[in-house]
Design a protein around this motif. Sequence first.
Motif, PDB file in Angstrom:
ATOM      1  N   ILE A  51       4.891 -53.222   1.080  1.00 20.84           N
ATOM      2  CA  ILE A  51       5.173 -51.789   0.967  1.00 20.84           C
ATOM      3  C   ILE A  51       4.317 -51.009   1.956  1.00 20.84           C
ATOM      4  N   GLN A  52       3.034 -51.347   2.037  1.00 20.56           N
ATOM      5  CA  GLN A  52       2.133 -50.619   2.929  1.00 20.56           C
ATOM      6  C   GLN A  52       2.592 -50.740   4.378  1.00 20.56           C
ATOM      7  N   ARG A  53       2.965 -51.937   4.782  1.00 19.45           N
ATOM      8  CA  ARG A  53       3.414 -52.132   6.160  1.00 19.45           C
ATOM      9  C   ARG A  53       4.757 -51.453   6.403  1.00 19.45           C
ATOM     10  N   LEU A  54       5.652 -51.491   5.399  1.00 17.86           N
ATOM     11  CA  LEU A  54       6.940 -50.825   5.519  1.00 17.86           C
ATOM     12  C   LEU A  54       6.749 -49.331   5.758  1.00 17.86           C
ATOM     13  N   LEU A  55       5.854 -48.711   4.993  1.00 17.13           N
ATOM     14  CA  LEU A  55       5.626 -47.276   5.141  1.00 17.13           C
ATOM     15  C   LEU A  55       4.996 -46.953   6.489  1.00 17.13           C
ATOM     16  N   LYS A  56       4.153 -47.841   6.989  1.00 16.24           N
ATOM     17  CA  LYS A  56       3.591 -47.622   8.326  1.00 16.24           C
ATOM     18  C   LYS A  56       4.680 -47.706   9.388  1.00 16.24           C
ATOM     19  N   GLU A  57       5.552 -48.688   9.268  1.00 18.83           N
ATOM     20  CA  GLU A  57       6.642 -48.818  10.245  1.00 18.83           C
ATOM     21  C   GLU A  57       7.564 -47.606  10.190  1.00 18.83           C
ATOM     22  N   VAL A  58       7.838 -47.098   8.994  1.00 16.42           N
ATOM     23  CA  VAL A  58       8.644 -45.888   8.870  1.00 16.42           C
ATOM     24  C   VAL A  58       7.954 -44.724   9.571  1.00 16.42           C
ATOM     25  N   GLY A  59       6.642 -44.593   9.321  1.00 17.32           N
ATOM     26  CA  GLY A  59       5.881 -43.503   9.926  1.00 17.32           C
ATOM     27  C   GLY A  59       5.914 -43.524  11.435  1.00 17.32           C
ATOM     28  N   LEU A  93       8.299 -44.307  13.249  1.00 18.53           N
ATOM     29  CA  LEU A  93       9.635 -43.966  13.739  1.00 18.53           C
ATOM     30  C   LEU A  93      10.029 -42.523  13.439  1.00 18.53           C
ATOM     31  N   ILE A  94       9.087 -41.727  12.937  1.00 11.62           N
ATOM     32  CA  ILE A  94       9.378 -40.336  12.558  1.00 11.62           C
ATOM     33  C   ILE A  94       8.934 -39.390  13.667  1.00 11.62           C
ATOM     34  N   ASP A  95       9.744 -38.383  13.913  1.00 13.23           N
ATOM     35  CA  ASP A  95       9.426 -37.385  14.936  1.00 13.23           C
ATOM     36  C   ASP A  95       9.126 -36.046  14.255  1.00 13.23           C
ATOM     37  N   ASP A  96       8.000 -35.992  13.558  1.00 13.29           N
ATOM     38  CA  ASP A  96       7.582 -34.755  12.879  1.00 13.29           C
ATOM     39  C   ASP A  96       6.062 -34.761  12.809  1.00 13.29           C
ATOM     40  N   GLU A  97       5.429 -33.887  13.542  1.00 14.22           N
ATOM     41  CA  GLU A  97       3.968 -33.879  13.652  1.00 14.22           C
ATOM     42  C   GLU A  97       3.269 -33.485  12.364  1.00 14.22           C
ATOM     43  N   ASN A  98       4.004 -32.989  11.370  1.00 16.49           N
ATOM     44  CA  ASN A  98       3.411 -32.627  10.089  1.00 16.49           C
ATOM     45  C   ASN A  98       3.708 -33.637   8.988  1.00 16.49           C
ATOM     46  N   SER A  99       4.366 -34.735   9.352  1.00 18.74           N
ATOM     47  CA  SER A  99       4.726 -35.740   8.352  1.00 18.74           C
ATOM     48  C   SER A  99       3.506 -36.533   7.901  1.00 18.74           C
ATOM     49  N   ILE A 100       3.356 -36.670   6.614  1.00 22.32           N
ATOM     50  CA  ILE A 100       2.274 -37.476   6.048  1.00 22.32           C
ATOM     51  C   ILE A 100       2.386 -38.917   6.533  1.00 22.32           C
ATOM     52  N   LEU A 101       3.592 -39.460   6.496  1.00 22.93           N
ATOM     53  CA  LEU A 101       3.788 -40.854   6.914  1.00 22.93           C
ATOM     54  C   LEU A 101       3.470 -41.045   8.392  1.00 22.93           C
ATOM     55  N   LYS A 102       3.936 -40.127   9.217  1.00 20.89           N
ATOM     56  CA  LYS A 102       3.695 -40.253  10.662  1.00 20.89           C
ATOM     57  C   LYS A 102       2.199 -40.163  10.965  1.00 20.89           C
ATOM     58  N   LEU A 103       1.539 -39.172  10.412  1.00 17.69           N
ATOM     59  CA  LEU A 103       0.112 -38.983  10.680  1.00 17.69           C
ATOM     60  C   LEU A 103      -0.708 -40.162  10.178  1.00 17.69           C
ATOM     61  N   ALA A 104      -0.335 -40.697   9.031  1.00 20.67           N
ATOM     62  CA  ALA A 104      -1.049 -41.850   8.506  1.00 20.67           C
ATOM     63  C   ALA A 104      -0.904 -43.055   9.428  1.00 20.67           C
ATOM     64  N   ALA A 105       0.309 -43.274   9.932  1.00 21.21           N
ATOM     65  CA  ALA A 105       0.548 -44.402  10.836  1.00 21.21           C
ATOM     66  C   ALA A 105      -0.251 -44.260  12.123  1.00 21.21           C
ATOM     67  N   GLU A 106      -0.397 -43.020  12.601  1.00 15.87           N
ATOM     68  CA  GLU A 106      -1.084 -42.780  13.870  1.00 15.87           C
ATOM     69  C   GLU A 106      -2.601 -42.756  13.728  1.00 15.87           C
ATOM     70  N   ASN A 107      -3.112 -42.513  12.526  1.00 17.35           N
ATOM     71  CA  ASN A 107      -4.553 -42.348  12.323  1.00 17.35           C
ATOM     72  C   ASN A 107      -5.178 -43.452  11.470  1.00 17.35           C
ATOM     73  N   ASP A 108      -4.463 -44.558  11.327  1.00 17.21           N
ATOM     74  CA  ASP A 108      -4.976 -45.712  10.576  1.00 17.21           C
ATOM     75  C   ASP A 108      -5.403 -45.343   9.163  1.00 17.21           C
ATOM     76  N   VAL A 109      -4.620 -44.471   8.529  1.00 14.65           N
ATOM     77  CA  VAL A 109      -4.779 -44.188   7.107  1.00 14.65           C
ATOM     78  C   VAL A 109      -3.725 -45.004   6.375  1.00 14.65           C
ATOM     79  N   PHE A 110      -4.157 -45.745   5.392  1.00 12.18           N
ATOM     80  CA  PHE A 110      -3.272 -46.689   4.715  1.00 12.18           C
ATOM     81  C   PHE A 110      -2.592 -46.009   3.538  1.00 12.18           C
ATOM     82  N   ILE A 111      -1.254 -46.124   3.468  1.00 14.22           N
ATOM     83  CA  ILE A 111      -0.494 -45.556   2.358  1.00 14.22           C
ATOM     84  C   ILE A 111       0.034 -46.683   1.478  1.00 14.22           C
ATOM     85  N   PHE A 112      -0.242 -46.560   0.186  1.00 10.72           N
ATOM     86  CA  PHE A 112       0.276 -47.503  -0.807  1.00 10.72           C
ATOM     87  C   PHE A 112       1.131 -46.725  -1.803  1.00 10.72           C
TER      88      PHE A 112
END
Length: 312
Positions: free
Chosen positions: A156-164, A166-185
């Motif tokens: 799940i964690q890796r899936l959410l990072k991969e989703v992040g 692929l998102i084009d929204d600078e305010n997206s939680i998923l995108k920012l987490a993927a770019e800043n090495d914040v892990f989402i579970f």
Amino acid sequence: MKVNQLNIKKDMSVSELIEQFDNSGVLGAGRVARASNLLVNMINDEDMDIFMSLAGPMVPGGLRNIVAGLIREKRIKVLITSGANITHDLLEAFGGKHYRDLGDNDEELNDAGIGRIADVYTRSDDFEVFESEIIKIFKTISNKLDNNGDNGIISIQRLLKEVGLLIDDENSILKLAAENDVFIFAPGLIDSMFGLQLWMFTQDNKLIVDAVGDMHYLSDLVFESEKIGAIMLGGGLPKHYTLASNLLKGGIDAGIQITMDRPETGSLSGAPLQEAKSWSKAKQGSNLETVIGDVTIIFPLILADALNRIDD
């Protein structure tokens, strides 16, 4: 020590208000002030990694930019959330919105293609866009797994990072987490519109989500952290996942909980954080504060105060 009466004045700052709460030191105001002081200490402690959990409609309720800002500024290391907050972050990332003041006649709302979350509303048209876009992303991820020889299996964690990614929204939680090495579970991910679309995609495509695989990432993070502080907004599964993961190392070192739930029923959501010490989910001597109230009111207040006082 005597109770000081609150003094409110024109044009006072948030920090001045919280200071008044601190000087009064009683009831809910005192708890809010102590939570704010603890948040300052947690952020200032360079040896402490912060885990944040989100339960309830925090993104629809207006906290999306706050969580995104904490990720962007690398204030938190881990985010543990519900599948619903993931869904609503993506809804906005794909151009959808959350609305207000659309009435409370639920049958009329249904006829108009509007869903209601208390005082927040969503439109079915926005969810149709969400469904279309997330399926495209699942397809891209599935192809990537095939090309990498992963046999279609992903945590799940890796899936959410991969989703992040692929998102084009600078305010997206998923995108920012993927770019800043914040892990989402998101241990309850399947119980959401995201999960429903994922299930539908897997009927005709090879994509297998390994929920147990998340524990490899999470346990490593717990053991790599010298100290862990927790910010728990709401209760439920995200709160428990946060505390239970730290059971591996004797519990969290500090924690703030904001909840509307009550302790009398024995539910985890309403349990005061002190109770976590009996389970070794919080360490003996850990600094803990439980605030009873609406997260969408209290957390912005204490965060605004804390950001004025941290050592940056």
